[in-house]
Design a protein around this motif. Sequence first.
Motif, PDB file in Angstrom:
ATOM      1  N   ARG A 182       0.786  -1.228   0.000  1.00 21.93           N
ATOM      2  CA  ARG A 182       0.000   0.000   0.000  1.00 21.93           C
ATOM      3  C   ARG A 182       0.820   1.282   0.000  1.00 21.93           C
ATOM      4  NH1 ARG A 182      -2.907  -3.748   3.147  1.00 21.93           N
ATOM      5  NH2 ARG A 182      -5.057  -3.992   2.463  1.00 21.93           N
ATOM      6  N   GLY A 183       2.100   1.199   0.273  1.00 23.29           N
ATOM      7  CA  GLY A 183       2.939   2.386   0.352  1.00 23.29           C
ATOM      8  C   GLY A 183       2.917   3.244  -0.898  1.00 23.29           C
ATOM      9  N   PRO A 184       3.135   2.637  -2.073  1.00 21.71           N
ATOM     10  CA  PRO A 184       3.089   3.465  -3.290  1.00 21.71           C
ATOM     11  C   PRO A 184       1.731   4.132  -3.500  1.00 21.71           C
ATOM     12  CG  PRO A 184       4.150   1.368  -3.731  1.00 21.71           C
ATOM     13  CD  PRO A 184       3.571   1.279  -2.347  1.00 21.71           C
ATOM     14  N   VAL A 185       0.670   3.459  -3.087  1.00 23.94           N
ATOM     15  CA  VAL A 185      -0.669   4.037  -3.229  1.00 23.94           C
ATOM     16  C   VAL A 185      -0.847   5.189  -2.245  1.00 23.94           C
ATOM     17  CG1 VAL A 185      -3.143   3.553  -3.085  1.00 23.94           C
ATOM     18  CG2 VAL A 185      -1.603   1.852  -4.071  1.00 23.94           C
ATOM     19  N   ALA A 186      -0.329   5.027  -1.033  1.00 20.82           N
ATOM     20  CA  ALA A 186      -0.412   6.105  -0.042  1.00 20.82           C
ATOM     21  C   ALA A 186       0.366   7.335  -0.529  1.00 20.82           C
ATOM     22  CB  ALA A 186       0.116   5.622   1.308  1.00 20.82           C
ATOM     23  N   VAL A 187       1.533   7.106  -1.116  1.00 19.66           N
ATOM     24  CA  VAL A 187       2.318   8.216  -1.667  1.00 19.66           C
ATOM     25  C   VAL A 187       1.545   8.876  -2.813  1.00 19.66           C
ATOM     26  CG1 VAL A 187       4.428   8.785  -2.943  1.00 19.66           C
ATOM     27  CG2 VAL A 187       4.535   7.294  -0.929  1.00 19.66           C
ATOM     28  N   ALA A 188       0.941   8.069  -3.671  1.00 16.75           N
ATOM     29  CA  ALA A 188       0.152   8.619  -4.780  1.00 16.75           C
ATOM     30  C   ALA A 188      -1.015   9.448  -4.256  1.00 16.75           C
ATOM     31  CB  ALA A 188      -0.345   7.497  -5.691  1.00 16.75           C
ATOM     32  N   ALA A 189      -1.651   8.994  -3.181  1.00 12.41           N
ATOM     33  CA  ALA A 189      -2.754   9.760  -2.599  1.00 12.41           C
ATOM     34  C   ALA A 189      -2.259  11.121  -2.119  1.00 12.41           C
ATOM     35  CB  ALA A 189      -3.401   8.980  -1.456  1.00 12.41           C
ATOM     36  N   LEU A 223       0.396  12.774  -3.161  1.00 16.75           N
ATOM     37  CA  LEU A 223       0.740  13.584  -4.328  1.00 16.75           C
ATOM     38  C   LEU A 223      -0.511  14.127  -5.026  1.00 16.75           C
ATOM     39  CD1 LEU A 223       3.663  11.460  -5.807  1.00 16.75           C
ATOM     40  CD2 LEU A 223       3.823  13.681  -4.651  1.00 16.75           C
ATOM     41  N   THR A 224      -1.579  13.349  -5.012  1.00 13.53           N
ATOM     42  CA  THR A 224      -2.832  13.794  -5.620  1.00 13.53           C
ATOM     43  C   THR A 224      -3.417  14.974  -4.855  1.00 13.53           C
ATOM     44  OG1 THR A 224      -3.263  11.566  -6.442  1.00 13.53           O
ATOM     45  CG2 THR A 224      -5.148  13.063  -6.320  1.00 13.53           C
ATOM     46  N   VAL A 225      -3.386  14.888  -3.531  1.00 20.42           N
ATOM     47  CA  VAL A 225      -3.865  16.017  -2.718  1.00 20.42           C
ATOM     48  C   VAL A 225      -3.009  17.254  -3.007  1.00 20.42           C
ATOM     49  CG1 VAL A 225      -4.116  16.901  -0.365  1.00 20.42           C
ATOM     50  CG2 VAL A 225      -4.897  14.587  -0.916  1.00 20.42           C
ATOM     51  N   ALA A 226      -1.694  17.078  -3.061  1.00 21.13           N
ATOM     52  CA  ALA A 226      -0.807  18.199  -3.358  1.00 21.13           C
ATOM     53  C   ALA A 226      -1.100  18.780  -4.742  1.00 21.13           C
ATOM     54  CB  ALA A 226       0.654  17.751  -3.267  1.00 21.13           C
ATOM     55  N   ALA A 227      -1.345  17.917  -5.718  1.00 15.45           N
ATOM     56  CA  ALA A 227      -1.665  18.398  -7.066  1.00 15.45           C
ATOM     57  C   ALA A 227      -2.968  19.195  -7.061  1.00 15.45           C
ATOM     58  CB  ALA A 227      -1.762  17.220  -8.040  1.00 15.45           C
ATOM     59  N   LEU A 236      -9.097  15.152 -10.207  1.00 14.29           N
ATOM     60  CA  LEU A 236      -8.184  14.755  -9.137  1.00 14.29           C
ATOM     61  C   LEU A 236      -8.930  14.208  -7.929  1.00 14.29           C
ATOM     62  CD1 LEU A 236      -5.596  17.628  -9.477  1.00 14.29           C
ATOM     63  CD2 LEU A 236      -5.169  15.185  -9.858  1.00 14.29           C
ATOM     64  N   TYR A 237     -10.132  14.681  -7.684  1.00 13.38           N
ATOM     65  CA  TYR A 237     -10.973  14.134  -6.613  1.00 13.38           C
ATOM     66  C   TYR A 237     -11.175  12.640  -6.839  1.00 13.38           C
ATOM     67  CZ  TYR A 237     -15.197  13.668  -3.672  1.00 13.38           C
ATOM     68  OH  TYR A 237     -16.130  13.281  -2.733  1.00 13.38           O
ATOM     69  N   THR A 238     -11.459  12.267  -8.070  1.00 10.72           N
ATOM     70  CA  THR A 238     -11.680  10.858  -8.376  1.00 10.72           C
ATOM     71  C   THR A 238     -10.373  10.077  -8.353  1.00 10.72           C
ATOM     72  OG1 THR A 238     -13.623  11.451  -9.651  1.00 10.72           O
ATOM     73  CG2 THR A 238     -12.743   9.246 -10.004  1.00 10.72           C
ATOM     74  N   VAL A 239      -9.273  10.700  -8.754  1.00 14.03           N
ATOM     75  CA  VAL A 239      -7.964  10.040  -8.645  1.00 14.03           C
ATOM     76  C   VAL A 239      -7.671   9.733  -7.175  1.00 14.03           C
ATOM     77  CG1 VAL A 239      -5.472  10.330  -8.972  1.00 14.03           C
ATOM     78  CG2 VAL A 239      -7.063  11.044 -10.776  1.00 14.03           C
ATOM     79  N   LEU A 240      -7.980  10.670  -6.286  1.00 11.71           N
ATOM     80  CA  LEU A 240      -7.786  10.428  -4.861  1.00 11.71           C
ATOM     81  C   LEU A 240      -8.675   9.277  -4.384  1.00 11.71           C
ATOM     82  CD1 LEU A 240      -6.543  11.093  -2.121  1.00 11.71           C
ATOM     83  CD2 LEU A 240      -8.324  12.832  -1.839  1.00 11.71           C
ATOM     84  N   LEU A 241      -9.925   9.276  -4.807  1.00 15.09           N
ATOM     85  CA  LEU A 241     -10.807   8.167  -4.427  1.00 15.09           C
ATOM     86  C   LEU A 241     -10.280   6.844  -4.959  1.00 15.09           C
ATOM     87  CD1 LEU A 241     -14.381   9.689  -4.767  1.00 15.09           C
ATOM     88  CD2 LEU A 241     -13.155   9.071  -2.679  1.00 15.09           C
ATOM     89  N   TYR A 242      -9.708   6.847  -6.155  1.00 14.89           N
ATOM     90  CA  TYR A 242      -9.088   5.645  -6.723  1.00 14.89           C
ATOM     91  C   TYR A 242      -8.007   5.130  -5.772  1.00 14.89           C
ATOM     92  CZ  TYR A 242      -6.748   2.725 -10.249  1.00 14.89           C
ATOM     93  OH  TYR A 242      -6.182   1.680 -10.946  1.00 14.89           O
ATOM     94  N   ALA A 243      -7.147   6.038  -5.311  1.00 16.27           N
ATOM     95  CA  ALA A 243      -6.083   5.642  -4.394  1.00 16.27           C
ATOM     96  C   ALA A 243      -6.664   5.116  -3.083  1.00 16.27           C
ATOM     97  CB  ALA A 243      -5.145   6.819  -4.132  1.00 16.27           C
TER      98      ALA A 243
END
Length: 134
Positions: A11-18, A20-24, A44-51
Amino acid sequence: MKDLRGWWAVRGPVAVAAGLTVAAGLGVRAVAGGDAAKYAGDALYTVLLYALVLLVAPRLRPWAAAARAAGLSWAVELFQLTGVPDDLARHSALARLVLGSTFNPPDLLWYLAGAASAALAHLGASAARRRLTT
């Protein structure tokens, strides 16, 4: 400790992606305005939900995760038709960020764009990881 390493490996890479998505999302709002920032924020809201979906269910295939993330986004957007999110948004910045306030039909399309983008990025990252490990 072993369980934490296992959690992080999956889950680490997904947590990092989440993160980064918030930062974006915050970055887009800081440098852009108008429709461009709004619709980028929707995607990006949906990208965050994806993560977040993958944090809960890391074995989901990318298109299944995308369908769930888009479905959640659509559910929140349709919930706005009740007026409840608008009432909550007047009293809470967090509610405004999470639930929005008013229904906007084009948002539904941007949620699909975000879900598809996340799935494609996930597929690309998986392919790159496979190439590196073989």
